[in-house]
Design an enzyme around this catalytic site. Structure first.
Site, PDB file in Angstrom:
ATOM      1  CB  CYS A  41      51.942  27.033  13.625  1.00 15.32           C
ATOM      2  SG  CYS A  41      52.255  27.402  15.369  1.00 15.32           S
ATOM      3  CG  ASP A  43      56.639  29.792  15.444  1.00 22.19           C
ATOM      4  OD1 ASP A  43      57.367  30.703  14.997  1.00 22.19           O
ATOM      5  OD2 ASP A  43      57.017  28.970  16.297  1.00 22.19           O
ATOM      6  NE  ARG A  45      60.169  29.884  15.385  1.00 22.12           N
ATOM      7  CZ  ARG A  45      60.485  28.821  16.112  1.00 22.12           C
ATOM      8  NH1 ARG A  45      61.750  28.497  16.302  1.00 22.12           N
ATOM      9  NH2 ARG A  45      59.543  28.069  16.646  1.00 22.12           N
ATOM     10  CG  HIS A  97      56.309  25.332  12.748  1.00 19.68           C
ATOM     11  ND1 HIS A  97      57.284  25.739  13.632  1.00 19.68           N
ATOM     12  CD2 HIS A  97      55.128  25.596  13.361  1.00 19.68           C
ATOM     13  CE1 HIS A  97      56.708  26.253  14.717  1.00 19.68           C
ATOM     14  NE2 HIS A  97      55.402  26.178  14.574  1.00 19.68           N
ATOM     15  CB  CYS A 100      55.520  23.348  16.491  1.00 16.96           C
ATOM     16  SG  CYS A 100      53.914  24.097  16.871  1.00 16.96           S
TER      17      CYS A 100
HETATM   18 CO    CO Z   1      54.001  26.203  16.067  1.00 17.17          CO
END
Ligand code: CO
Length: 215
Positions: A41, A43, A45, A97, A100
């Site tokens: 992803c 993302d 993080r 994750h 998400c």
């Molecule tokens: Co995500």
């Protein structure tokens, strides 16, 4: 973090690498031989290399919102083809994750404009596993489970890809793995999916073996 910080950090990073090996970048420039294609992803993080302790040259990486493998995605298809045919990676990892945002959006349908089409793939995952998901009364547990089921479905989407099937029939590789990164603990979890078994169950639908025979 400011943009100025980034360039300062980069200078420190270069100095650190050269300190351990003065030829570090000369060697790096010679080519890459990663054994793993990681699809994760976007993302912020889920910092792929960092959480895996990977060094430059070790992992071929593709990231998008909610780590999706969409058959009409030219970008993804190019990445997979290059990884499988040229780099000859031994493993393809789909890494989802917990927490998400993309998966959460699929659980809470609303008009999200440009994102609607992309998130439709996640809503399809929900539909495919609706019985199991709707039986989970705890919202957070249902959310976590959809993250895991999304990883499973994207692994299945990987084995539908012709380049992957050709390589599979010829060499037995790449192996497909489904992982989840838990942002709440920092732990990387292997879902232990058996992709040979998963493919076995849908083989009559997605098997492209005739295409392989033409080669
Ligand atoms: Co995500």
């Amino acid at each position: 973090m400011t943009l100025k910080d980034i360039f300062k950090h980069n200078e420190q990073w270069v100095a650190q690498k050269l300190n351990t090996d003065p030829q570090y970048f000369e060697k790096l420039a010679k080519g890459q031989h990663p054994q793993i294609l990681y699809i994760g992803c976007s993302d912020s993080r889920v910092t792929a290399e960092d959480l895996m302790g990977a060094q430059p040259g070790e992992i071929f990486i593709h990231r998008n919102v909610a780590n999706l493998v969409v058959s009409t995605d030219n970008n993804l298809n190019a990445v997979v083809q290059y990884a499988v045919e040229h780099l000859k990676v031994k493993h393809i990892v789909i890494c989802g994750h917990y927490e998400c945002g993309g998966v959460k959006a699929a659980l809470n349908p609303s008009d999200m404009g440009q994102l609607n089409s992309w998130l439709q793939t996640l809503r399809d995952v929900y539909r495919l596993h609706r019985t199991e998901l709707d039986a989970i009364s705890n919202d957070h547990k249902r959310f976590d489970r959809l993250v895991e089921l999304n990883v499973l479905e994207q692994c299945i989407n990987v084995i539908k890809i012709d380049h992957v099937q050709r390589a599979w029939y010829q060499t037995g590789f790449p192996k497909i793995h489904g992982w989840v990164f838990d942002v709440r603990t920092g732990k990387l979890i292997d879902l232990g999916l058996n992709m040979e078994k998963e493919f076995g169950e849908i083989r009559t639908i997605y098997d492209l073996k005739p295409l392989n025979k033409e080669k």
